[in-house]
Write a protein that holds these residues in place. Structure first.
Motif, PDB file in Angstrom:
ATOM      1  N   SER A 119       0.822  -1.211   0.000  1.00  0.00           N
ATOM      2  CA  SER A 119       0.000   0.000   0.000  1.00  0.00           C
ATOM      3  C   SER A 119       0.853   1.256   0.000  1.00  0.00           C
ATOM      4  N   GLN A 145       0.483  -9.963  -6.094  1.00  0.00           N
ATOM      5  CA  GLN A 145       0.525  -8.754  -5.276  1.00  0.00           C
ATOM      6  C   GLN A 145      -0.788  -8.011  -5.436  1.00  0.00           C
ATOM      7  N   LYS A 147      -2.341  -4.276  -4.550  1.00  0.00           N
ATOM      8  CA  LYS A 147      -2.111  -2.912  -4.061  1.00  0.00           C
ATOM      9  C   LYS A 147      -3.415  -2.426  -3.447  1.00  0.00           C
TER      10      LYS A 147
END
Length: 176
Positions: A119, A145, A147
């Motif tokens: 983040s 991944q 975000k």
């Protein structure tokens, strides 16, 4: 008016509580893993910084993974299985060490994969991303991944997770 002995005793109590907390976390992780294996479920290590545990921050991604039929554990619950090992980056931060160890552990477990939460476009996450991807790929695992600061709804996350599970199913079918 606090003596050195009182400070030492308070510190010892704090460390003891931390140790007990980590043991409870590892025990719960072991229980979740055993239950998942008994049920034939995939296990996802949902790795994130400590503040990612907050449901307001992680948007309930753990629940979404469970809706896909997988069990979820944290990197804290599995990282302790791995001895420290060489990395291509300076490994001096505790979270990064746990992340790399959890990734390495996943490579030793056929039913376990890792999803990394990142983040705020943290510059350090670019390094952890590359190293975690490298560890997983060297062990024949996929890297995913998410975000989470870019999430406005879970639709995009759901698509990423469906894609991950489809890729894992395909990998299983091919016997990889």
């Amino acid at each position: 008016d606090i003596s050195k002995e009182e400070v030492a005793k308070a510190a010892d109590l704090g460390y003891a509580e931390y140790h007990d907390h980590m043991q409870r976390l590892r025990d719960k992780g072991a229980q979740i893993i055993a239950d998942a294996r008994a049920a034939g479920k995939r296990i996802i290590v949902l790795a994130g910084r400590p503040y990612h545990v907050d449901p307001e921050v992680n948007h309930g991604i753990d629940g979404l993974i469970c809706q896909h039929g997988a069990a979820v554990v944290t990197e804290d619950s599995v990282a302790w299985h791995m001895e420290k090992f060489p990395t291509t980056v300076l490994n001096q931060w505790t979270y990064h060490s746990r992340l790399y160890a959890a990734a390495k552990y996943c490579t030793t477990q056929p039913d376990m994969d890792l999803v990394q939460l990142v983040s705020f476009g943290c510059g350090v996450d670019a390094i952890t991303t590359d190293e975690t991807r490298s560890i997983l790929q060297a062990g024949g695992k996929l890297y995913t991944q998410l975000k989470i600061d870019e999430i406005t709804n879970l639709g995009a996350v759901n698509i990423r997770l469906r894609s991950l599970f489809a890729a894992l199913d395909e990998k299983d079918r091919k016997g990889e």
